[in-house]
Scaffold this motif. Structure first.
Motif, PDB file in Angstrom:
ATOM      1  N   GLN A  75       0.875  -1.935  -0.143  1.00 37.14           N
ATOM      2  CA  GLN A  75       0.184   0.109  -0.499  1.00 37.14           C
ATOM      3  C   GLN A  75       1.254   1.090  -0.290  1.00 37.14           C
ATOM      4  N   TRP A  76       1.843   1.150   0.659  1.00 33.42           N
ATOM      5  CA  TRP A  76       2.825   2.000   0.441  1.00 33.42           C
ATOM      6  C   TRP A  76       3.195   2.646  -0.882  1.00 33.42           C
ATOM      7  N   ASP A  77       3.750   1.761  -1.501  1.00 35.98           N
ATOM      8  CA  ASP A  77       4.067   1.992  -2.524  1.00 35.98           C
ATOM      9  C   ASP A  77       3.113   2.173  -3.757  1.00 35.98           C
ATOM     10  N   PHE A  78       1.896   2.335  -3.383  1.00 33.05           N
ATOM     11  CA  PHE A  78       0.865   3.076  -4.004  1.00 33.05           C
ATOM     12  C   PHE A  78       1.057   4.521  -3.666  1.00 33.05           C
ATOM     13  N   ILE A  79       1.281   4.527  -2.394  1.00 36.41           N
ATOM     14  CA  ILE A  79       0.534   5.652  -1.773  1.00 36.41           C
ATOM     15  C   ILE A  79       1.847   6.455  -2.517  1.00 36.41           C
ATOM     16  N   ASP A  80       3.393   6.305  -2.348  1.00 38.28           N
ATOM     17  CA  ASP A  80       4.005   6.869  -3.524  1.00 38.28           C
ATOM     18  C   ASP A  80       3.866   7.201  -4.671  1.00 38.28           C
ATOM     19  N   LEU A  81       3.427   6.059  -5.242  1.00 42.50           N
ATOM     20  CA  LEU A  81       3.412   6.428  -6.220  1.00 42.50           C
ATOM     21  C   LEU A  81       2.092   7.976  -6.766  1.00 42.50           C
ATOM     22  N   MET A  82       0.606   7.954  -6.362  1.00 46.91           N
ATOM     23  CA  MET A  82       0.003   8.901  -5.845  1.00 46.91           C
ATOM     24  C   MET A  82       0.765   9.913  -5.947  1.00 46.91           C
ATOM     25  N   ALA A  83       1.584  10.163  -4.214  1.00 45.18           N
ATOM     26  CA  ALA A  83       2.554  11.321  -3.839  1.00 45.18           C
ATOM     27  C   ALA A  83       3.586  11.618  -5.526  1.00 45.18           C
ATOM     28  N   LYS A  84       3.933  10.559  -6.271  1.00 43.03           N
ATOM     29  CA  LYS A  84       4.572  10.939  -7.573  1.00 43.03           C
ATOM     30  C   LYS A  84       3.334  12.255  -8.725  1.00 43.03           C
ATOM     31  N   HIS A  85       2.140  11.651  -7.660  1.00 40.43           N
ATOM     32  CA  HIS A  85       1.963  12.321  -9.288  1.00 40.43           C
ATOM     33  C   HIS A  85       0.460  14.210  -9.150  1.00 40.43           C
ATOM     34  N   GLN A  86       0.753  13.941  -7.651  1.00 44.15           N
ATOM     35  CA  GLN A  86       0.763  14.582  -6.726  1.00 44.15           C
ATOM     36  C   GLN A  86      -1.159  15.002  -6.214  1.00 44.15           C
ATOM     37  N   ILE A  87      -1.484  13.443  -6.524  1.00 43.54           N
ATOM     38  CA  ILE A  87      -2.123  13.144  -6.267  1.00 43.54           C
ATOM     39  C   ILE A  87      -2.845  13.436  -4.355  1.00 43.54           C
ATOM     40  N   ALA A  88      -4.348  13.971  -3.939  1.00 37.87           N
ATOM     41  CA  ALA A  88      -4.744  14.086  -2.627  1.00 37.87           C
ATOM     42  C   ALA A  88      -5.296  13.059  -1.762  1.00 37.87           C
ATOM     43  N   TRP A  89      -5.150  12.456  -0.730  1.00 38.34           N
ATOM     44  CA  TRP A  89      -5.585  11.395  -0.570  1.00 38.34           C
ATOM     45  C   TRP A  89      -6.059  11.784   0.887  1.00 38.34           C
ATOM     46  N   HIS A  90      -7.323  10.927   1.802  1.00 38.87           N
ATOM     47  CA  HIS A  90      -7.302  11.360   2.899  1.00 38.87           C
ATOM     48  C   HIS A  90      -7.485   9.942   3.147  1.00 38.87           C
ATOM     49  N   GLU A  91      -7.665   9.345   5.025  1.00 37.29           N
ATOM     50  CA  GLU A  91      -8.432   8.662   4.850  1.00 37.29           C
ATOM     51  C   GLU A  91      -9.514   8.572   6.136  1.00 37.29           C
TER      52      GLU A  91
END
Ligand code: FDA
Length: 389
Positions: A75-91
């Motif tokens: 899940q952390w790898d996918f979160i890193d990918l989201m960060a690379k694309h500057q996609i904001a998220w929340h829990e």
């Protein structure tokens, strides 16, 4: 036309795989757009993974199968990918991660990742036939009334399961797997509302309550929603993956185990009140009305003995339901079961007996819980196959 890899299905797993596979890659899909399930998931915000994702959250004939891929692409790898694309998220809750903006950002991100490695995508393209000729897969594709012959060294089955045929789900992966000698496990709709032949919950349709729902020994503490057709809500969707036709689903309406003490205190402090009035301080009034009719709950709280209160709590903790069915693939979030993992490598997702044939995502017999786990499986299995190719 020659490709190194053809991926059937531009869904979550197929796009992830294409973004990581080397050589010349073609992704085909019969839909008009890629990643349609991603787009509509999580109410348009895509519950793209879960902070707590671990092998125990997946149902599979071989519970160890998912371990390697989940450990290598987390899940952390996918979160890193989201960060690379500057996609904001929340829990949101229970480790479930959603986009702040739109699920479309996840689709765009995957398309960009595919583009960056030069993978091609053909939409509105269906598969007429696949044959194996030596080490090569030969596919006959239909693209807007044109027949195109394509060959590749690797073929990835990423066309998902049977859930929501209206969204383009088909059993193509199962058919091709069978054609190449892979076994299938039984499949059935999962993460699906459960139904009754009568409309017993129609009068309380729309009412929701926190419960612990269990089916065949696995329990989930979340909300249960009563509907015209039966039971829904996250607790029921989760339990549905463990429920088989004819089984009971047990609802514990006192999940934190405090009701007995609450009733005893109320007996002392509000003895003249009707017991149903006391219960409406804990549960929605329409649910109390339904329960009092079904369980004959009546009388003043002050007149109830400890034994009577114990008995009532016991009823509410073990409210057994025997659904007659489910809403089926029409609304099921996933398909339970699929291509048997016994025939696949857990490291690469390649078929043990057919070199170059890979299966990823929901098409195979690995099914996640509700809460971002199914997308995590699509990312992890897609990555495992892509990096192996
Ligand atoms: P997926 O189904 O995504 O992709 C398969 C692709 O193959 C599709 O694009 C389809 O068009 C194509 N295809 C199928 N048959 C074909 C054929 N014959 N020829 C050509 N192409 C074909 N999970 C989660 O973790 N979080 C969530 O928030 C949600 N929410 C959610 C909502 C709804 C309404 C549904 C139905 C499902 C979810 N899920 C989910 C589950 C999740 O969407 C699902 O597990 C993954 O999309 C599976 O990814 P795959 O890539 O394996 O299949």
């Amino acid at each position: 036309m020659e490709f190194d890899t053809v991926i059937i299905g531009a869904g979550a797993a197929g796009m992830m795989c294409a973004a990581h596979s080397g050589g010349r890659t073609l992704v085909i899909d019969h839909a008009k757009a890629a990643g349609e399930k991603i787009r509509i998931s999580g109410g348009g915000r895509c519950n793209f993974t879960n902070l707590d994702a671990k092998p125990e959250n997946f149902i599979s004939k071989n519970p160890h199968f998912c371990k390697s891929a989940l450990k290598r692409y987390t899940q952390w790898d996918f979160i890193d990918l989201m960060a690379k694309h500057q996609i904001a998220w929340h829990e949101k809750t229970l480790g479930q991660l959603f986009c702040d903006g739109s699920a479309k950002q996840v689709v765009a991100m995957l398309l960009q990742e595919m583009q960056s490695v030069g993978a091609e995508i053909w939409l509105k393209t269906s598969v007429a036939s696949v044959v194996r000729n030596g080490d090569t897969f030969e596919l006959t594709l239909k693209r807007e009334d044109t027949q195109i012959n394509v060959s590749s060294k690797n073929l990835v089955l990423a066309s998902g399961g049977k859930s929501i045929p209206k969204m383009g789900a088909t059993g193509l992966a199962y058919e091709l797997a069978t054609q190449f000698g892979l076994e299938l496990t039984d499949v059935r709709p999962a993460l699906v509302p459960l139904t009754f032949s009568d409309q017993r919950y129609a009068p309380i349709s729309g009412v929701s309550a926190p419960v612990r729902a269990s089916a065949n020994g696995t329990e989930f503490e979340e909300a249960c929603l009563f509907t015209h057709r039966g039971l829904s809500g996250p607790a029921i969707l989760q339990a549905s993956s463990y429920w088989c036709e004819g089984d009971v689903v047990c609802l514990d309406l006192d999940p934190d185990g405090t009701l007995f003490e609450i009733l005893r205190t109320a007996r002392q402090e509000q003895g003249k009140r009707d017991i149903t009035t006391i219960l409406t301080q804990q549960y929605p009034a329409r649910l109390v009305q339904h329960l009092s009719d079904e369980m004959q709950i009546k009388g003043r709280i002050g007149d109830q003995s400890d034994a009577a209160l114990e008995q009532l709590c016991s009823h509410l903790r073990n409210w057994e339901q025997r659904p007659t069915g489910s809403e089926g693939y029409r609304t099921a979030e996933v398909t339970l079961g699929g291509i048997d993992t016994d025939g696949l490598s857990s490291k690469t997702m390649e078929a043990k007996a057919v070199k170059g044939l890979y299966v990823i995502g929901e098409a195979m017999g690995v099914t996640g819980w509700l809460g971002g786990y199914n997308f995590q499986w699509a990312w992890s299995s897609g990555w495992a196959a892509g990096t192996a190719i």
